[in-house]
Scaffold this active site. Structure first.
Site, PDB file in Angstrom:
ATOM      1  N   ARG A  55     -17.662   3.004 -10.852  1.00 12.82           N
ATOM      2  CA  ARG A  55     -18.534   2.857  -9.697  1.00 12.82           C
ATOM      3  C   ARG A  55     -19.704   3.831  -9.675  1.00 12.82           C
ATOM      4  O   ARG A  55     -20.837   3.428  -9.466  1.00 12.82           O
ATOM      5  CB  ARG A  55     -17.720   3.022  -8.406  1.00 12.82           C
ATOM      6  CG  ARG A  55     -18.507   2.753  -7.135  1.00 12.82           C
ATOM      7  CD  ARG A  55     -17.621   2.837  -5.905  1.00 12.82           C
ATOM      8  NE  ARG A  55     -16.504   1.917  -5.968  1.00 12.82           N
ATOM      9  CZ  ARG A  55     -15.570   1.824  -5.036  1.00 12.82           C
ATOM     10  NH1 ARG A  55     -15.613   2.604  -3.976  1.00 12.82           N
ATOM     11  NH2 ARG A  55     -14.589   0.953  -5.151  1.00 12.82           N
ATOM     12  N   HIS A  77     -17.781  -8.939  -9.987  1.00 16.77           N
ATOM     13  CA  HIS A  77     -17.760  -7.722  -9.166  1.00 16.77           C
ATOM     14  C   HIS A  77     -17.116  -8.022  -7.815  1.00 16.77           C
ATOM     15  O   HIS A  77     -17.801  -8.431  -6.873  1.00 16.77           O
ATOM     16  CB  HIS A  77     -19.203  -7.227  -8.970  1.00 16.77           C
ATOM     17  CG  HIS A  77     -19.315  -5.801  -8.547  1.00 16.77           C
ATOM     18  ND1 HIS A  77     -19.033  -4.751  -9.386  1.00 16.77           N
ATOM     19  CD2 HIS A  77     -19.680  -5.239  -7.372  1.00 16.77           C
ATOM     20  CE1 HIS A  77     -19.227  -3.611  -8.753  1.00 16.77           C
ATOM     21  NE2 HIS A  77     -19.631  -3.880  -7.519  1.00 16.77           N
ATOM     22  N   TYR A 121     -33.589 -15.345   1.765  1.00 16.46           N
ATOM     23  CA  TYR A 121     -35.033 -15.526   1.797  1.00 16.46           C
ATOM     24  C   TYR A 121     -35.729 -15.028   0.530  1.00 16.46           C
ATOM     25  O   TYR A 121     -36.882 -15.382   0.287  1.00 16.46           O
ATOM     26  CB  TYR A 121     -35.638 -14.774   2.992  1.00 16.46           C
ATOM     27  CG  TYR A 121     -35.112 -15.234   4.327  1.00 16.46           C
ATOM     28  CD1 TYR A 121     -35.262 -16.551   4.745  1.00 16.46           C
ATOM     29  CD2 TYR A 121     -34.455 -14.352   5.171  1.00 16.46           C
ATOM     30  CE1 TYR A 121     -34.772 -16.973   5.970  1.00 16.46           C
ATOM     31  CE2 TYR A 121     -33.962 -14.753   6.402  1.00 16.46           C
ATOM     32  CZ  TYR A 121     -34.122 -16.067   6.790  1.00 16.46           C
ATOM     33  OH  TYR A 121     -33.641 -16.480   7.996  1.00 16.46           O
TER      34      TYR A 121
END
Length: 756
Positions: A41, A87, A131
């Site tokens: 991570r 993931h 968007y």
């Protein structure tokens, strides 16, 4: 039965319970969590400079064919593929990682090209992922180049249904070029971005030194040699790097350090001799809107008296306008005040803590980081070469079979028409391999043209030549390093110049530590500093008279007060023997109760303030402990920069510092709780910067009550009943320091204090 199974017993649901100490169980699980955080991570891989989430994003986008020359796809589609296949984490965190890869003010070399609102330097967030659209950039393509040619290893994804790369081929020096930040468990990483062209030059220099044409001349490259090509970080937002060469060398040598980065500014002349300052670049990762708010708050608090106004005239280019209060002030002085108090100057940390090829966290210097990247490039080159060589050998095997067809065309046609098992017959007749026989049987009739035979022979010759060249490359280490040098040179030409590759951060000389007095930046006004017996500290406007009425909490009273100005620094001496320095303008203002002094200085609950004075150069003070020991200290030695203060007089509990008095005079008078007065020359007390001091007065019982420095010719004075008395005949009490003393003169206060 093994020892670890003796604690197993049936559970209520039919399973088995293993009894174990809680500490051991927690340690084992926490260690597993810590390693997962470190490896999967928080820390980047030294080879491709990516964390797993970024690597999975690029891999998923390649699988979606979002090439630089292709079209865009919705970010929601990309994020969906990443969290669904590779993931298993929240979509918000994955989208944030994608957005950062696309922000040209956050990433020095964006790996994602975004279409839509991806945030701005003011700190505004990107639009929702439904968007926005994205595709890969040329830099990302360079990172992925060769991944289809068995350049790196793959592993199964979390659900075992897909495969993902463990590391990318990384033909681009991404770790240093784009930098990385992360906080793991017990460790962190902070790598600022650098210029890719400079990194490629440094890598070529490293190859020249460590892999020269004559192997006998090889030696390890030094950091100083590499810094001739990499003078320092190169931030996407520009700015001016103000760090000494020695500090930069130390940081890159050890992998730990930091860089001071300042905003870029210029003086802009106006009519009638007036001027203004225009800031065109701000430090990396500083939000412009929050920076302007910070400056406005300091102006409101009157901590920037040289600045009259600030305006934001930015478009897609930063333009912050600063107006001076008066035209006579120097622009450099005004900017120095802003650099000291605002984020117009920031310190960028360097902590090159990365995962090496064996997945081990290590802090590496510049040379080691480049060395790991080059070693990875050699592994990629070898693997790609072997992959290509195997493909050539397979194709040559097929081509040999085709050429046999053209040499024995009639016999091949006969076998295919007449034999029940033509494949076995072809193998038996022409000594073909299974692959060759299968390829011959799958040939189309149009391939039997004479023109096709000539094309096959040309292809066979070309592949044979390429295969021999690959074999020579695999057999020669110097040849491999020459090829890697050529690849790095191509990367430098592609990404090391132009609008993307030109250096953006300027280099400047490190500024002098103290160019001007900080008091010039504080609006000067008189104040009275008040400290109560219970430790409440405040500053009241103006210089109050000694008999002025002061209000305190019930049961509280005045401990000390002194006249000061907001530009002063105030030193407090505490019973623990430490000195603390506070800027007067930072004290709580108003006529209320103020705030506890322990919120201003780092003072223990069992300690209390003994004395306070205004800092001035050249002052001397006599410090004394209850045990009768002490020394003379300069005001410069009592000045403390940190909130935790500075140890001056070393005392051990239950001993404590009881007095700090001006060392102005030639004699010292000390009186103890046993009412014994001793007078001795001041010259017998040494000047020290820190320590236990020397014996001033000895006591059989009790400890020191009070001490005073005075001029022998003027006599010893004390206050009694509101009146001041003076004693000049001191022969009976005069002696050497460390003596016991005698009973004081008649009329000496019963409080055993010179101030009454």
């Amino acid at each position: 039965m093994p020892d670890d199974l003796k604690t197993l017993h049936p559970g209520p649901d039919g399973g088995r319970i293993h009894d174990a100490p809680l500490a051991a169980a927690l340690s084992e699980r926490y260690l597993a969590y810590a390693m997962s955080t470190i490896v999967s991570r928080s820390l980047p891989d030294v080879r491709d400079g990516l964390k797993p989430v970024h690597r999975r994003l690029l891999w998923a986008m390649q699988q979606l064919k979002l090439d630089p020359a292709g079209g865009f796809k919705k970010c929601a589609r990309v994020v969906g593929d990443v969290i669904g296949k590779y993931h298993p984490h929240g979509d918000a965190s994955v989208y944030e990682a994608l957005v950062r890869l696309a922000q040209d003010f956050a990433a020095r070399y964006p790996l994602v090209e975004g279409q839509g609102n991806f945030g701005n330097i003011d700190g505004d967030n990107a639009a929702a992922m439904r968007y926005t659209e994205a595709k890969l950039t040329e830099v990302a393509k360079a990172l992925l180049e060769g991944i289809e040619d068995d350049a790196t290893d793959f592993r199964a994804t979390y659900d075992g249904e897909e495969q993902e790369p463990i590391v990318l081929p990384a033909a681009f020096p991404n770790l240093l070029a784009n930098g990385a930040n992360g906080i793991a468990v017990g460790m962190a990483t902070s790598i600022p971005p650098h210029n890719a062209g400079e990194l490629c030059s440094a890598a070529l220099e490293l190859l020249r030194i460590e892999h020269p044409a004559n192997a006998r001349d090889a030696r390890p490259a030094t950091t100083a040699e590499l810094l001739r090509h990499v003078p320092g970080p190169d931030f996407p937002t520009g700015g001016v790097l103000v760090e000494s060469a020695e500090s930069i060398l130390s940081a890159y040598e050890t992998g730990r350090g930091g860089f001071r980065l300042r905003a870029k500014w210029e003086r802009e002349s106006l009519k009638n001799g007036t001027w203004q300052i225009v800031v065109t670049e701000i430090p990396y990762q500083v939000g412009k809107s929050r920076l302007i708010e910070q400056i406005a708050e300091l102006m409101e608090a009157k901590k920037l008296p040289l600045l009259a106004d600030i305006r934001d005239e930015s478009t897609d280019v930063v333009r912050m306008v600063l107006e001076p209060r008066v035209r006579t002030v120097e622009p450099a002085v005004l900017m120095e005040s802003l650099f000291r108090l605002t984020a117009l100057e920031s310190r960028i940390p360097l902590n090159m803590n990365v995962l090496t090829a064996d997945r081990t966290p290590r802090v590496l210097g510049l040379r080691d980081v480049l060395r790991h990247w080059l070693d990875h490039r050699e592994v990629v080159l070898v693997r790609r070469s072997k992959h290509r060589l195997a493909a050539i050998q397979r194709r040559l095997e097929v081509l040999d079979g085709y050429l046999i067809v053209f040499l024995n065309l009639d016999e091949v046609i006969r076998i295919v028409r007449e034999e029940d098992h033509p494949k076995e017959a072809l193998i038996r007749t022409f000594e073909l391999t299974d692959i060759q026989a299968e390829a011959i049987l799958n040939m189309r009739l149009r391939a039997l043209r004479k023109l096709e035979e000539m094309e096959l022979r040309r292809e066979h010759k070309k592949l044979t030549t390429e295969g021999k060249a690959l074999q020579r490359l695999l057999d020669s280490e110097p040849a491999r390093w020459r090829r890697i040098g050529e690849e790095i040179e191509a990367t430098r030409e592609k990404f090391g110049s132009g609008s993307l590759g030109d250096r953006r951060t300027l280099q400047s000389e490190a500024p002098v530590a103290a160019l001007i007095d900080e008091s010039a930046f504080v609006e000067r006004e008189p104040i009275t500093v008040i400290l109560s017996e219970k430790g409440w500290l405040r500053a009241v406007k103006g210089h109050l008279a000694a008999d002025a009425e002061l209000r305190f909490k019930e049961g509280d009273s005045l401990r000390l007060s002194l006249h000061a100005e907001t530009s002063d620094r105030i030193c407090f001496l505490a019973s623990n023997g430490r000195s603390y320095t506070v800027k007067a303008d930072s004290l709580p203002r108003g006529r209320g109760d103020g705030q506890p002094v322990r919120l201003t200085i780092d003072l223990g609950n069992e300690d209390e303030v003994v004395a306070a004075f205004l800092y001035r150069e050249g002052l001397r003070f006599l410090l004394a402990s209850g045990s009768g020991r002490g020394f003379i200290a300069r005001s410069e030695d009592l000045l403390a920069e940190k909130r935790t203060g500075k140890q001056a007089l070393v005392v051990e509990a239950p001993d404590r510092l009881v007095a700090c008095v001006d060392a102005v005079g030639d004699s010292v008078a000390a009186i103890g709780e046993n009412r014994k007065l001793l007078v001795f020359p001041l010259e017998q007390v040494p000047q020290m910067t820190r320590g236990r001091g020397v014996s001033l007065q000895s006591f059989k019982d009790g400890q020191l009550s009070d001490i005073k420095v005075f001029n022998r010719a003027e006599g010893l004075t004390w206050v009694l009943g509101g009146r001041t008395r003076t004693e000049t005949a001191l022969a009976g009490w005069r002696g050497n320091r460390g003596g016991a003393g005698k009973m004081p003169p008649n009329g000496f206060p019963k409080s055993n204090r010179f101030s009454g």
